[in-house]
Design a protein around this motif. Sequence first.
Motif, PDB file in Angstrom:
ATOM      1  N   ALA A   1       2.783  -1.603   3.852  1.00 10.34           N
ATOM      2  CA  ALA A   1       1.796  -0.556   3.592  1.00 10.34           C
ATOM      3  C   ALA A   1       1.951   0.577   4.604  1.00 10.34           C
ATOM      4  N   GLY A   2       2.156   0.209   5.878  1.00  3.98           N
ATOM      5  CA  GLY A   2       2.379   1.236   6.894  1.00  3.98           C
ATOM      6  C   GLY A   2       3.635   2.042   6.625  1.00  3.98           C
ATOM      7  N   ASP A   3       4.694   1.380   6.194  1.00  8.76           N
ATOM      8  CA  ASP A   3       5.940   2.080   5.878  1.00  8.76           C
ATOM      9  C   ASP A   3       5.751   3.024   4.688  1.00  8.76           C
ATOM     10  N   ALA A   4       4.962   2.599   3.714  1.00  3.36           N
ATOM     11  CA  ALA A   4       4.721   3.463   2.553  1.00  3.36           C
ATOM     12  C   ALA A   4       4.000   4.741   2.975  1.00  3.36           C
ATOM     13  N   LEU A   5       3.023   4.598   3.864  1.00  6.52           N
ATOM     14  CA  LEU A   5       2.303   5.773   4.352  1.00  6.52           C
ATOM     15  C   LEU A   5       3.227   6.674   5.172  1.00  6.52           C
ATOM     16  N   ASP A   6       4.038   6.070   6.032  1.00  3.62           N
ATOM     17  CA  ASP A   6       4.993   6.858   6.820  1.00  3.62           C
ATOM     18  C   ASP A   6       5.992   7.565   5.900  1.00  3.62           C
ATOM     19  N   GLY A   7       6.395   6.863   4.840  1.00  2.00           N
ATOM     20  CA  GLY A   7       7.327   7.476   3.892  1.00  2.00           C
ATOM     21  C   GLY A   7       6.710   8.658   3.170  1.00  2.00           C
ATOM     22  N   LEU A   8       5.415   8.545   2.854  1.00  2.00           N
ATOM     23  CA  LEU A   8       4.720   9.668   2.226  1.00  2.00           C
ATOM     24  C   LEU A   8       4.695  10.877   3.157  1.00  2.00           C
TER      25      LEU A   8
ATOM     26  N   MET B   1      -2.121   0.814  -4.451  1.00  5.35           N
ATOM     27  CA  MET B   1      -0.856   1.276  -3.897  1.00  5.35           C
ATOM     28  C   MET B   1       0.061   1.808  -5.002  1.00  5.35           C
ATOM     29  N   VAL B   2       0.213   1.041  -6.068  1.00  3.82           N
ATOM     30  CA  VAL B   2       1.093   1.438  -7.169  1.00  3.82           C
ATOM     31  C   VAL B   2       0.551   2.679  -7.878  1.00  3.82           C
ATOM     32  N   THR B   3      -0.769   2.739  -8.054  1.00  2.00           N
ATOM     33  CA  THR B   3      -1.375   3.893  -8.729  1.00  2.00           C
ATOM     34  C   THR B   3      -1.127   5.178  -7.960  1.00  2.00           C
ATOM     35  N   VAL B   4      -1.336   5.131  -6.647  1.00  2.00           N
ATOM     36  CA  VAL B   4      -1.114   6.318  -5.817  1.00  2.00           C
ATOM     37  C   VAL B   4       0.362   6.706  -5.826  1.00  2.00           C
ATOM     38  N   ASN B   5       1.215   5.728  -5.673  1.00  8.48           N
ATOM     39  CA  ASN B   5       2.651   6.012  -5.628  1.00  8.48           C
ATOM     40  C   ASN B   5       3.140   6.621  -6.937  1.00  8.48           C
ATOM     41  N   ASP B   6       2.752   6.011  -8.065  1.00  6.48           N
ATOM     42  CA  ASP B   6       3.191   6.524  -9.366  1.00  6.48           C
ATOM     43  C   ASP B   6       2.590   7.902  -9.647  1.00  6.48           C
TER      44      ASP B   6
ATOM     45  N   ALA C   1      -7.908 -11.853  -4.101  1.00  7.13           N
ATOM     46  CA  ALA C   1      -8.447 -10.890  -5.063  1.00  7.13           C
ATOM     47  C   ALA C   1      -8.449  -9.480  -4.470  1.00  7.13           C
ATOM     48  N   ALA C   2      -8.842  -9.376  -3.212  1.00  4.26           N
ATOM     49  CA  ALA C   2      -8.852  -8.068  -2.550  1.00  4.26           C
ATOM     50  C   ALA C   2      -7.435  -7.519  -2.409  1.00  4.26           C
ATOM     51  N   LEU C   3      -6.503  -8.394  -2.106  1.00  3.62           N
ATOM     52  CA  LEU C   3      -5.114  -7.967  -1.922  1.00  3.62           C
ATOM     53  C   LEU C   3      -4.514  -7.471  -3.237  1.00  3.62           C
ATOM     54  N   GLN C   4      -4.848  -8.128  -4.334  1.00  2.88           N
ATOM     55  CA  GLN C   4      -4.325  -7.693  -5.627  1.00  2.88           C
ATOM     56  C   GLN C   4      -4.901  -6.333  -6.027  1.00  2.88           C
ATOM     57  N   LEU C   5      -6.158  -6.080  -5.671  1.00  2.00           N
ATOM     58  CA  LEU C   5      -6.746  -4.759  -5.934  1.00  2.00           C
ATOM     59  C   LEU C   5      -6.050  -3.679  -5.103  1.00  2.00           C
ATOM     60  N   LEU C   6      -5.724  -4.019  -3.870  1.00  2.00           N
ATOM     61  CA  LEU C   6      -4.999  -3.070  -3.032  1.00  2.00           C
ATOM     62  C   LEU C   6      -3.605  -2.788  -3.587  1.00  2.00           C
ATOM     63  N   THR C   7      -2.989  -3.787  -4.165  1.00  2.00           N
ATOM     64  CA  THR C   7      -1.686  -3.592  -4.794  1.00  2.00           C
ATOM     65  C   THR C   7      -1.785  -2.598  -5.941  1.00  2.00           C
ATOM     66  N   THR C   8      -2.819  -2.755  -6.756  1.00  2.00           N
ATOM     67  CA  THR C   8      -3.034  -1.822  -7.867  1.00  2.00           C
ATOM     68  C   THR C   8      -3.219  -0.401  -7.348  1.00  2.00           C
TER      69      THR C   8
ATOM     70  N   VAL D   1       6.829   0.436  -1.075  1.00  2.00           N
ATOM     71  CA  VAL D   1       5.895   0.037  -2.141  1.00  2.00           C
ATOM     72  C   VAL D   1       6.402  -1.216  -2.853  1.00  2.00           C
ATOM     73  N   GLU D   2       7.687  -1.266  -3.143  1.00  2.00           N
ATOM     74  CA  GLU D   2       8.265  -2.454  -3.782  1.00  2.00           C
ATOM     75  C   GLU D   2       8.114  -3.678  -2.880  1.00  2.00           C
ATOM     76  N   ALA D   3       8.304  -3.480  -1.575  1.00  2.00           N
ATOM     77  CA  ALA D   3       8.143  -4.597  -0.632  1.00  2.00           C
ATOM     78  C   ALA D   3       6.685  -5.058  -0.592  1.00  2.00           C
ATOM     79  N   TYR D   4       5.768  -4.113  -0.672  1.00  2.00           N
ATOM     80  CA  TYR D   4       4.339  -4.460  -0.662  1.00  2.00           C
ATOM     81  C   TYR D   4       3.982  -5.282  -1.902  1.00  2.00           C
ATOM     82  N   VAL D   5       4.439  -4.835  -3.040  1.00  2.00           N
ATOM     83  CA  VAL D   5       4.153  -5.552  -4.289  1.00  2.00           C
ATOM     84  C   VAL D   5       4.716  -6.964  -4.235  1.00  2.00           C
ATOM     85  N   GLN D   6       5.952  -7.103  -3.737  1.00  2.00           N
ATOM     86  CA  GLN D   6       6.570  -8.429  -3.656  1.00  2.00           C
ATOM     87  C   GLN D   6       5.806  -9.334  -2.705  1.00  2.00           C
TER      88      GLN D   6
END
Length: 199
Positions: free
Chosen positions: A154-161, A90-95, A81-88, A174-179
């Motif tokens: 998640a670390g790669d997404a932050l580095d990419g930002l 991640m996607v919200t920030v990215n979008d 449940a916590a991981l799915q919230l983190l996914t939301t 981000v796509e890898a994190y969601v998958q």
Amino acid sequence: MAVNPDPKPGRWILPLVILGMIAFTFFFVRELPEASPDTTLAGQPTTTTVPDSPVTTVDGGGEELDPETQAYLDELDVINAALQLLTTEMVTVNDGFDADPREIEYEDAEPRLEVVVEDTTDLSDQVTNMDIPAGLEVNHDVLKTAVQFASLAAGDALDGLRSSDTGERRQVAVEAYVQATEDFNTEVTNAHNAAENTT
């Protein structure tokens, strides 16, 4: 001498009286108040309705899981449940960062992704340190791999930002994190099924 056409005029009195009694009874009964549906007549058995008790069933063998396995599955559900919230998040920030016009600025996106990275790493460590019930070792290996991959993504997404590219690295991460989180969710269901089939 006049002839009486009806030699017994009194014979009509009794039918008229009976008709009057019937009419009186009919109108009297109609004026009576209706009986309440909860009214119990004398001599009638009293019926008490008891609410149905909740019935708990376990799929598979129909037997309850042992406490250790149940605790393991409960912990997995909390982590998932916590991981799915983190996914939301991640996607919200990215979008929001990629929106045109931009909805989330860099100074807001960076600390929010930092939280995602830290929380995902904590969840990965929690999965690694769990006590694994007998028969669920293979499922747990898949779970551990998925959440570790999510942590790296998640670390790669932050580095990419933080990088100077146009967002390609962040998008891939981000796509890898969601998958990875989807894979974790699927394997949690598999672990539940495997545990129930072993009872």
